[in-house]
Design a protein around this motif. Sequence first.
Motif, PDB file in Angstrom:
ATOM      1  N   ALA A   1       0.813  -1.214   0.000  1.00  0.00           N
ATOM      2  CA  ALA A   1       0.000   0.000   0.000  1.00  0.00           C
ATOM      3  C   ALA A   1       0.837   1.250   0.000  1.00  0.00           C
ATOM      4  O   ALA A   1       0.391   2.304  -0.441  1.00  0.00           O
ATOM      5  N   LEU A   2       2.038   1.154   0.506  1.00  0.00           N
ATOM      6  CA  LEU A   2       2.891   2.331   0.583  1.00  0.00           C
ATOM      7  C   LEU A   2       3.764   2.499  -0.655  1.00  0.00           C
ATOM      8  O   LEU A   2       4.705   3.283  -0.652  1.00  0.00           O
TER       9      LEU A   2
ATOM     10  N   ALA B   1       1.963  10.780   0.847  1.00  0.00           N
ATOM     11  CA  ALA B   1       0.964   9.953   0.182  1.00  0.00           C
ATOM     12  C   ALA B   1      -0.379  10.135   0.868  1.00  0.00           C
ATOM     13  O   ALA B   1      -0.458  10.216   2.100  1.00  0.00           O
ATOM     14  N   ALA B   2      -1.420  10.213   0.062  1.00  0.00           N
ATOM     15  CA  ALA B   2      -2.795  10.224   0.554  1.00  0.00           C
ATOM     16  C   ALA B   2      -3.367   8.832   0.361  1.00  0.00           C
ATOM     17  O   ALA B   2      -3.314   8.282  -0.740  1.00  0.00           O
ATOM     18  N   TYR B   3      -3.900   8.255   1.431  1.00  0.00           N
ATOM     19  CA  TYR B   3      -4.440   6.902   1.373  1.00  0.00           C
ATOM     20  C   TYR B   3      -5.937   6.920   1.645  1.00  0.00           C
ATOM     21  O   TYR B   3      -6.422   7.648   2.513  1.00  0.00           O
ATOM     22  N   GLY B   4      -6.659   6.084   0.898  1.00  0.00           N
ATOM     23  CA  GLY B   4      -8.093   5.979   1.097  1.00  0.00           C
ATOM     24  C   GLY B   4      -8.833   7.161   0.512  1.00  0.00           C
ATOM     25  O   GLY B   4      -8.349   7.869  -0.368  1.00  0.00           O
ATOM     26  N   GLY B   5     -10.049   7.374   1.034  1.00  0.00           N
ATOM     27  CA  GLY B   5     -10.901   8.453   0.560  1.00  0.00           C
ATOM     28  C   GLY B   5     -10.883   9.644   1.488  1.00  0.00           C
ATOM     29  O   GLY B   5     -10.262   9.629   2.554  1.00  0.00           O
TER      30      GLY B   5
ATOM     31  N   SER C   1     -13.182  10.751   3.360  1.00  0.00           N
ATOM     32  CA  SER C   1     -13.870  10.508   4.627  1.00  0.00           C
ATOM     33  C   SER C   1     -13.520   9.159   5.250  1.00  0.00           C
ATOM     34  O   SER C   1     -14.171   8.723   6.199  1.00  0.00           O
ATOM     35  N   ARG C   2     -12.492   8.508   4.708  1.00  0.00           N
ATOM     36  CA  ARG C   2     -12.045   7.227   5.272  1.00  0.00           C
ATOM     37  C   ARG C   2     -10.623   6.992   4.791  1.00  0.00           C
ATOM     38  O   ARG C   2     -10.366   6.160   3.933  1.00  0.00           O
ATOM     39  N   GLY C   3      -9.690   7.750   5.369  1.00  0.00           N
ATOM     40  CA  GLY C   3      -8.323   7.648   4.895  1.00  0.00           C
ATOM     41  C   GLY C   3      -7.334   8.232   5.877  1.00  0.00           C
ATOM     42  O   GLY C   3      -7.644   8.454   7.057  1.00  0.00           O
ATOM     43  N   CYS C   4      -6.123   8.467   5.397  1.00  0.00           N
ATOM     44  CA  CYS C   4      -5.072   9.022   6.236  1.00  0.00           C
ATOM     45  C   CYS C   4      -4.013   9.662   5.350  1.00  0.00           C
ATOM     46  O   CYS C   4      -4.107   9.623   4.118  1.00  0.00           O
ATOM     47  N   LEU C   5      -3.002  10.227   5.986  1.00  0.00           N
ATOM     48  CA  LEU C   5      -1.980  11.009   5.287  1.00  0.00           C
ATOM     49  C   LEU C   5      -0.601  10.616   5.791  1.00  0.00           C
ATOM     50  O   LEU C   5      -0.330  10.659   6.993  1.00  0.00           O
ATOM     51  N   ALA C   6       0.277  10.239   4.888  1.00  0.00           N
ATOM     52  CA  ALA C   6       1.680   9.996   5.213  1.00  0.00           C
ATOM     53  C   ALA C   6       2.514  11.163   4.705  1.00  0.00           C
ATOM     54  O   ALA C   6       2.193  11.768   3.678  1.00  0.00           O
TER      55      ALA C   6
ATOM     56  N   GLN D   1      -5.205  -0.378   5.082  1.00  0.00           N
ATOM     57  CA  GLN D   1      -4.150  -0.981   5.896  1.00  0.00           C
ATOM     58  C   GLN D   1      -2.913  -0.096   5.970  1.00  0.00           C
ATOM     59  O   GLN D   1      -2.194  -0.117   6.973  1.00  0.00           O
ATOM     60  N   ALA D   2      -2.652   0.689   4.945  1.00  0.00           N
ATOM     61  CA  ALA D   2      -1.505   1.585   4.991  1.00  0.00           C
ATOM     62  C   ALA D   2      -1.586   2.544   6.167  1.00  0.00           C
ATOM     63  O   ALA D   2      -0.560   3.003   6.679  1.00  0.00           O
ATOM     64  N   CYS D   3      -2.806   2.861   6.613  1.00  0.00           N
ATOM     65  CA  CYS D   3      -2.965   3.802   7.706  1.00  0.00           C
ATOM     66  C   CYS D   3      -2.439   3.236   9.020  1.00  0.00           C
ATOM     67  O   CYS D   3      -2.088   3.993   9.939  1.00  0.00           O
TER      68      CYS D   3
END
Length: 304
Positions: free
Chosen positions: A13-14, A57-61, A63-68, A296-298
């Motif tokens: 995912a990363l 990286a922006a992961y997910g959407g 309203s359901r995600g996270c930020l690396a 899962q990346a989150c």
Amino acid sequence: MRLSLLLAAAALALASCGGGTERTVPLPSMAGVEVNQSALAKTMFGAKNLAAPLPAAAYGGYSRGCLAGGQQLADTGPTWQSMRLSRNRNWAHPTTIDFVQDLSRKAASLPGSNGLYVGDMSQPRGGPMLSGHASHQSGLDADIWLMPAALGLSRQQREDISAVSMQRAKGAYTNNRWSAYQHELVKAAASDPRVARIFIFPGAKVQMCRDATGDRSWLRKVRPWWGHHYHMHVRLNCPSGSQGCENQDPIPAGDGCADAQQWVNNILNPPPPKPRDPNAPAPQPRRELRVADLPQACQAVLAR
């Protein structure tokens, strides 16, 4: 979940793309680290005060995600000031930071303004917030105050000052504070190819539909939504080459002016409520997101 499986999934995912070629991002060591997947995601992400030291990286959407690898917008720049600094929500994907700075320079070029007051973007690692927004999770959302910015505010003034509402009649119309400045600011944001959508109160969209001349294609990105009469909510597309970032569904065809007018009509003359089926089950409250509900990346973003 076994740690080995988590590492393998997170490693995939990363991954990120550059020039169309996948590049695997090395993961930090997670030996001895366990992420509580049943924990409330807002509690876990709300406790992080700094960005995850990983490639951006922006992961997910939204309203359901996270930020690396999030970047922090400077508290004060030549053409902007970050507001409500105590919230620590002036973090975003680098693409969002660049966009905000570019828009602030446009704002400073308009009569009567020295730039932008920038409201909430994201937490240092994105994710659900302890209070407020359901979105703003992947570092690609930014709230831009609609009032012209004088700048020069102290930290305390940025906590105390109130944004100015631009609506009247519950959002059916703009008020006398709405001017060419707001029109040109929204147009500049919507004309940027990085921008996917702009949310603003219905009366503003209808007013801009009436006032727009020449190329009207930018109006399509401006979408009516409740509550956005102090600020506009700007949402960016997933950056080029993103892996694991989810865009919203495409905007419907057309300029959206008829749809906005219908919103206004419904404000002025609310339709009768739909009859409720007495046999229908009672609506259930929305369940709070858990860590396991996010990509899962989150989990790797949290663990780092």
